[in-house]
Write a protein that holds these residues in place. Structure first.
Motif, PDB file in Angstrom:
ATOM      1  N   SER A  84      20.164  -2.487  26.050  1.00 44.73           N
ATOM      2  CA  SER A  84      20.931  -1.464  25.335  1.00 44.73           C
ATOM      3  C   SER A  84      22.363  -1.939  25.100  1.00 44.73           C
ATOM      4  CB  SER A  84      20.940  -0.155  26.131  1.00 44.73           C
ATOM      5  OG  SER A  84      21.636  -0.339  27.357  1.00 44.73           O
ATOM      6  N   ARG A  85      23.099  -1.203  24.243  1.00 43.98           N
ATOM      7  CA  ARG A  85      24.514  -1.528  23.994  1.00 43.98           C
ATOM      8  C   ARG A  85      25.332  -1.384  25.275  1.00 43.98           C
ATOM      9  NH1 ARG A  85      26.131  -1.283  18.568  1.00 43.98           N
ATOM     10  NH2 ARG A  85      28.198  -0.588  19.237  1.00 43.98           N
ATOM     11  N   ARG A 117      19.450  -8.059  22.832  1.00 45.72           N
ATOM     12  CA  ARG A 117      19.180  -6.783  22.163  1.00 45.72           C
ATOM     13  C   ARG A 117      17.733  -6.712  21.671  1.00 45.72           C
ATOM     14  NH1 ARG A 117      21.251  -2.164  21.911  1.00 45.72           N
ATOM     15  NH2 ARG A 117      21.510  -1.967  19.640  1.00 45.72           N
ATOM     16  N   SER A 118      17.199  -7.849  21.147  1.00 42.06           N
ATOM     17  CA  SER A 118      15.816  -7.866  20.672  1.00 42.06           C
ATOM     18  C   SER A 118      14.823  -7.749  21.821  1.00 42.06           C
ATOM     19  CB  SER A 118      15.543  -9.151  19.880  1.00 42.06           C
ATOM     20  OG  SER A 118      15.684 -10.286  20.726  1.00 42.06           O
ATOM     21  N   MET A 119      15.261  -8.140  23.046  1.00 45.88           N
ATOM     22  CA  MET A 119      14.374  -8.025  24.220  1.00 45.88           C
ATOM     23  C   MET A 119      14.445  -6.632  24.843  1.00 45.88           C
ATOM     24  SD  MET A 119      15.112 -11.739  25.993  1.00 45.88           S
ATOM     25  CE  MET A 119      14.127 -11.341  27.424  1.00 45.88           C
ATOM     26  N   GLY A 120      15.309  -5.732  24.264  1.00 48.90           N
ATOM     27  CA  GLY A 120      15.347  -4.348  24.746  1.00 48.90           C
ATOM     28  C   GLY A 120      16.620  -3.954  25.480  1.00 48.90           C
ATOM     29  N   ARG A 128      24.844 -14.912  19.264  1.00 46.39           N
ATOM     30  CA  ARG A 128      23.394 -15.171  19.244  1.00 46.39           C
ATOM     31  C   ARG A 128      22.726 -14.691  20.526  1.00 46.39           C
ATOM     32  NH1 ARG A 128      23.015 -21.309  16.713  1.00 46.39           N
ATOM     33  NH2 ARG A 128      23.959 -20.826  14.658  1.00 46.39           N
ATOM     34  N   ASP A 129      23.375 -14.934  21.673  1.00 47.29           N
ATOM     35  CA  ASP A 129      22.803 -14.516  22.958  1.00 47.29           C
ATOM     36  C   ASP A 129      22.691 -12.996  23.042  1.00 47.29           C
ATOM     37  OD1 ASP A 129      22.978 -17.251  24.613  1.00 47.29           O
ATOM     38  OD2 ASP A 129      24.818 -17.000  23.440  1.00 47.29           O
ATOM     39  N   ALA A 156      22.301 -11.040  20.474  1.00 45.76           N
ATOM     40  CA  ALA A 156      21.195 -10.642  19.592  1.00 45.76           C
ATOM     41  C   ALA A 156      19.847 -10.817  20.280  1.00 45.76           C
ATOM     42  CB  ALA A 156      21.254 -11.471  18.302  1.00 45.76           C
ATOM     43  N   VAL A 157      19.692 -11.917  21.035  1.00 48.21           N
ATOM     44  CA  VAL A 157      18.435 -12.159  21.756  1.00 48.21           C
ATOM     45  C   VAL A 157      18.205 -11.070  22.799  1.00 48.21           C
ATOM     46  CG1 VAL A 157      17.258 -13.721  23.342  1.00 48.21           C
ATOM     47  CG2 VAL A 157      18.459 -14.647  21.351  1.00 48.21           C
TER      48      VAL A 157
END
Length: 342
Positions: free
Chosen positions: A292-293, A287-290, A281-282, A284-285
């Protein structure tokens, strides 16, 4: 919390693995250095021997030419022969080494085990030096005589009669290796030449060098200097079987200890896999804030690398401290367990 426990176990595994690798390899290297030092203490780093029984006639001239070569400490003439030592109805096979008293100094284990009085008697009284194991088996002490018999004797109508003489014991040495202490007899060079029938010749030269590891080029240079009827070989060739066994043991031990480190590294990997699953979950958060991998990857990479680096540094420090105080630790363990470790 569970993942944190795995991380601590991984850190402890890396620490103990690195420390064990350092301690065990250090002990094995020290053992090899001590053993090789004792072997080379009585044998030269390079040997020059005659291919036939005639021996070497111009040995002093040849020794002087070899001594002028770089890395050479000394080139000592030597007479070697097989004899049978007899006393008190006990007979033992022995090896005679005929040397000059001044050449004993380059054989450091032998020189250090003798007193000044022993060396003076060897120089002045034309006696022999024997190992303490041989002295024990034959029941001898300094001042006694030992009977030595050699197959090189006088030719008669009934065949060759072995030569047998009694020699006074002027000193007893203890170099710490059973093979030498139980079978070697050191005799003055002139006396051994007369006893073994060499006359004004010697059986070979023993060459001692400053850096034994840099022996190959010097061996080639010596081979170019000596005649074709003389054989040249170094300490590696002479002890090849023994040194190979030590090297194989060292390599196998290094492989086994490396597997311990591999197991500890796999613990880090398993802990990271669980950590990634737990932080889904962390991630995902972020990644949604920008993020990168690569940024996410670096976070977990730094987490795993920190465990490996800290564990390696801690293991290095623990291993070095253990090696520095290994004698005190050995004495403590002997006192606690009552068993002789090494």
């Amino acid at each position: 919390g569970f993942i944190s426990v795995i991380a601590w176990f991984s850190l402890a595994g890396i620490t103990l693995g690195v420390a064990t690798l350092i301690v065990v390899m250090s002990v094995m290297n020290g053992f090899r250095a001590e053993l090789v030092g004792r072997i080379l203490g009585l044998n030269g780093h390079i040997a020059v021997y005659a291919k036939g029984p005639a021996g070497i006639a111009d040995f002093d001239k040849l020794a002087l030419a070899i001594t002028d070569m770089p890395n050479v400490i000394a080139a000592t003439p030597q007479i070697e022969g097989q004899v049978m030592a007899t006393k008190n109805r006990v007979s033992l096979g022995a090896v005679i080494r005929g040397v000059r008293w001044s050449d004993l100094a380059v054989r450091k284990p032998l020189w250090n085990s003798l007193s000044e009085r022993d060396i003076d008697r060897f120089r002045d009284e034309n006696g022999v030096l024997i190992g303490h194991e041989m002295a024990f088996k034959l029941g001898l002490k300094v001042g006694d005589s030992v009977s030595l018999t050699t197959a090189r004797g006088k030719a008669t109508a009934f065949g060759t009669v072995p030569t047998r003489r009694n020699f006074k014991i002027v000193g007893i040495f203890n170099v710490g290796m059973y093979e030498y202490d139980s079978s070697f007899v050191f005799m003055p060079l002139d006396l051994s030449a007369d006893f073994l029938g060499y006359g004004n010749r010697v059986s070979g030269l023993e060459i001692y060098v400053a850096i034994p590891e840099q022996i190959r080029s010097l061996r080639q240079q010596v081979r170019k200097t000596v005649r074709s009827d003389l054989r040249v070989f170094d300490w590696v060739e002479r002890n090849r079987t023994f040194l190979t066994a030590l090297q194989v043991e060292r390599n196998v031990m290094f492989l086994i200890l490396t597997l311990i480190l591999l197991v500890a590294a796999l613990n880090i990997v398993s802990g990271l896999v669980m950590l990634v699953r737990d932080k889904g979950r962390d991630i995902a958060v972020l990644r949604s804030m920008g993020a990168s991998r690569g940024m996410i990857l670096r976070v977990f990479f730094i987490t795993g690398a920190s465990i490996g680096v800290l564990g390696s540094l801690a293991g290095f420090g623990l291993g070095v401290v253990f090696c520095a105080y290994i004698e005190e630790i050995r004495q403590l363990l002997v006192m606690i367990t009552g068993a002789q470790l090494f």
